[in-house]
Design a protein around this motif. Sequence first.
Motif, mmCIF file in Angstrom:
data_model
loop_
_atom_site.group_PDB
_atom_site.id
_atom_site.type_symbol
_atom_site.label_atom_id
_atom_site.label_comp_id
_atom_site.label_asym_id
_atom_site.label_seq_id
_atom_site.Cartn_x
_atom_site.Cartn_y
_atom_site.Cartn_z
ATOM 1 N N ASN A 31 -12.430 16.427 -1.357
ATOM 2 C CA ASN A 31 -12.698 16.386 -3.411
ATOM 3 C C ASN A 31 -12.152 16.592 -3.987
ATOM 4 O O ASN A 31 -10.813 17.518 -3.774
ATOM 5 C CB ASN A 31 -14.541 16.991 -3.332
ATOM 6 C CG ASN A 31 -16.055 16.309 -2.338
ATOM 7 O OD1 ASN A 31 -15.952 16.591 -2.202
ATOM 8 N ND2 ASN A 31 -16.144 15.068 -3.451
ATOM 9 N N ARG A 39 -12.296 5.870 -2.370
ATOM 10 C CA ARG A 39 -13.649 6.518 -2.323
ATOM 11 C C ARG A 39 -14.152 6.335 -1.391
ATOM 12 O O ARG A 39 -13.962 5.766 -0.183
ATOM 13 C CB ARG A 39 -14.679 5.623 -3.791
ATOM 14 C CG ARG A 39 -13.682 5.628 -4.848
ATOM 15 C CD ARG A 39 -14.644 4.675 -5.968
ATOM 16 N NE ARG A 39 -13.655 4.313 -7.185
ATOM 17 C CZ ARG A 39 -14.028 4.023 -8.790
ATOM 18 N NH1 ARG A 39 -15.911 4.111 -8.895
ATOM 19 N NH2 ARG A 39 -13.624 3.711 -9.752
ATOM 20 N N ARG A 99 -18.481 7.174 -0.090
ATOM 21 C CA ARG A 99 -19.734 7.076 -0.116
ATOM 22 C C ARG A 99 -20.326 7.705 0.994
ATOM 23 O O ARG A 99 -19.917 7.099 2.153
ATOM 24 C CB ARG A 99 -20.469 5.215 -0.487
ATOM 25 C CG ARG A 99 -20.031 5.013 -1.530
ATOM 26 C CD ARG A 99 -20.958 3.822 -1.756
ATOM 27 N NE ARG A 99 -22.340 4.006 -1.968
ATOM 28 C CZ ARG A 99 -23.175 3.180 -2.351
ATOM 29 N NH1 ARG A 99 -22.895 1.374 -2.475
ATOM 30 N NH2 ARG A 99 -24.322 2.877 -2.264
ATOM 31 N N SER A 105 -13.208 13.072 -10.568
ATOM 32 C CA SER A 105 -13.121 11.867 -10.052
ATOM 33 C C SER A 105 -13.471 11.345 -9.077
ATOM 34 O O SER A 105 -14.063 11.895 -8.171
ATOM 35 C CB SER A 105 -10.963 11.638 -9.413
ATOM 36 O OG SER A 105 -10.846 10.463 -9.047
ATOM 37 N N GLU A 106 -13.195 10.141 -8.733
ATOM 38 C CA GLU A 106 -14.806 9.541 -8.135
ATOM 39 C C GLU A 106 -13.616 9.628 -6.315
ATOM 40 O O GLU A 106 -13.729 8.957 -5.556
ATOM 41 C CB GLU A 106 -15.284 8.235 -8.659
ATOM 42 C CG GLU A 106 -16.090 8.590 -9.993
ATOM 43 C CD GLU A 106 -16.820 7.345 -9.929
ATOM 44 O OE1 GLU A 106 -16.312 5.951 -9.523
ATOM 45 O OE2 GLU A 106 -17.399 6.728 -11.320
ATOM 46 N N HIS A 107 -12.392 9.463 -6.983
ATOM 47 C CA HIS A 107 -11.729 9.368 -5.329
ATOM 48 C C HIS A 107 -11.499 10.682 -4.540
ATOM 49 O O HIS A 107 -12.004 11.509 -5.313
ATOM 50 C CB HIS A 107 -9.810 9.080 -5.320
ATOM 51 C CG HIS A 107 -9.720 7.527 -6.284
ATOM 52 N ND1 HIS A 107 -10.645 7.308 -7.077
ATOM 53 C CD2 HIS A 107 -9.230 6.513 -5.643
ATOM 54 C CE1 HIS A 107 -10.351 5.495 -6.760
ATOM 55 N NE2 HIS A 107 -9.814 5.082 -6.262
ATOM 56 N N TYR A 108 -11.722 10.568 -2.877
ATOM 57 C CA TYR A 108 -11.283 11.931 -2.064
ATOM 58 C C TYR A 108 -9.675 10.935 -1.968
ATOM 59 O O TYR A 108 -9.224 10.673 -2.483
ATOM 60 C CB TYR A 108 -11.820 11.424 -1.741
ATOM 61 C CG TYR A 108 -13.505 12.082 -1.428
ATOM 62 C CD1 TYR A 108 -14.369 12.669 -0.240
ATOM 63 C CD2 TYR A 108 -14.231 10.784 -2.662
ATOM 64 C CE1 TYR A 108 -15.336 13.048 -0.970
ATOM 65 C CE2 TYR A 108 -15.717 11.250 -2.279
ATOM 66 C CZ TYR A 108 -16.382 12.211 -2.088
ATOM 67 O OH TYR A 108 -17.224 12.317 -2.392
ATOM 68 N N ASP A 158 -11.799 1.203 -2.267
ATOM 69 C CA ASP A 158 -10.932 1.263 -3.618
ATOM 70 C C ASP A 158 -9.663 1.998 -3.360
ATOM 71 O O ASP A 158 -9.711 3.178 -3.822
ATOM 72 C CB ASP A 158 -11.901 2.001 -4.634
ATOM 73 C CG ASP A 158 -10.890 1.979 -6.272
ATOM 74 O OD1 ASP A 158 -9.781 1.008 -6.142
ATOM 75 O OD2 ASP A 158 -11.343 2.921 -6.697
#
Length: 498
Positions: free
Chosen positions: A218, A192, A194, A222-225, A262
């Motif tokens: 991106n 993740r 920010r 999903s909030e993951h990269y 994460d």
Amino acid sequence: MTVVIAGAGPTGLTLAIELARRGVPCRVLDKAAALFPGSRGKGLQPRTLEVFDDLGVIGAVLAAGEFFPPMRLYRGEDVVWEKPIYDLLGLPELEPTPAVPYPYTWLIPQWRTDQILAARFAELGGTIEFDTEVTGFTQVDDGVTVHTRRGSIHADYLVGADGGRSAVRKASGVDFLGGALTEEQIIVGDVRARGLDGRCCHLLTRDGDQSTRFSLWNLPDSEHYQLVVTMAPGVEVPALTLEGMQEVLQHRSGRRDVTLSDLRWISLYRVNLLMAQNFRMGRVFLAGDAAHVHSPAGGQGVNTGVQDAYNLGWKLAAVSAGAPDALLDSYEAERLPVAAEVLHLSGLLHRQGFGATGPAPAAIHQLDINYRGGPLAVDTDPTGALRAGDRAPDGLLPDGRRLFDVFRGPHWTVLQFGSEPVDFGIPQVRLAPGDGYDVSVGSYVLVRPDGYVGTISTRPEVIRDQLRQAGEEAPAATASAGASRRGTTVSGETGRPG
């Protein structure tokens, strides 16, 4: 007949679906405790989307993914440029046409592709046997004994789809030739982040130098990269931890406002180009990374493995139904040259990098991969651009359906272009010659279960002969253009598939 498949990645699961929908028992074994958790092979090419259409998962794949985002280069916090990935590869972006319904590369993390395929396999009654590592095998006259850490399994055939470090390939003793493409190493993982705005492949640099970028892609839904970091030869590899990646990001970009958290999965690898010198060894087959390892450039690896499985699946099922065992030799004859070509392409793309003129778009999209001149390609009247061994194009029918709707499923299909109506005992469609199907009037085009043209001929007996060789029995009498034994003849003479 029973087939054991080692490996529950995209290759193994595609093969499992192909067999399960044809009623061929198979067991899928994987040494891991669960499906692969990472985004690694995140790009599905147009031909693979067509395969997934046939397998009944295209809706789920499209819903879980998105078009590839643009690439955005940063110098510190400033944006230097933002460009579509096609521009950076020197390729035009294709548009959908009746002949090519999925012209785009589709972004979807591999973990999600695996979940979708596993769900489809379960829907067909299959299960994955996790924590079951294949350690070797012994071939005997009537089959193959597969050795695992849980005991031995007797099967008719074994397929190694167990990755680049394949235990099946190693046990076979087949040569795996090639080597490192470069001395650089690549870190890839899911994390993740920010501090970034917009959906892009964010290329973070301190001074605009792409060679020292820290990439964050991106991922859809999903909030993951996906992070990608290339380490030059001689540069010390950082700790493969969240703290180690944060330190590299700050060093390469000069930014402290982008924070990582994460870390879900991470791996370090060197780019290799490797290929097994045989894909069939008696009752044992290799597919996917077990047979060929590519550069990630151009997104070819997962896609080539899926199409290995798609090629092999219907042939194993045909042999199970009574076709001669020699049909299985065509797997290596068709797929080994394709793997060699894709290895060359991915190596070229890796060396080329962004910003140079690249190969033809269809080479990357895998739409022009063909089996011309192969053992199952029969041209008796080669008058047009379409040839036996080519991918069979999609097209629109007068009733609103697509040709892919007719092709979908485990059967062969005959397209009749102004030819004398004949009942071949399989689904058939009457059409007028047009764009995408450049064949002479009076031709029959036989489409294989994997969507490739097997035969183009004006003589019905040539069609029947190939069907017999594949274990398909067809009635010998000429019939009207009504219902066939296994499908309905559709009249499309007023339409032109394009």
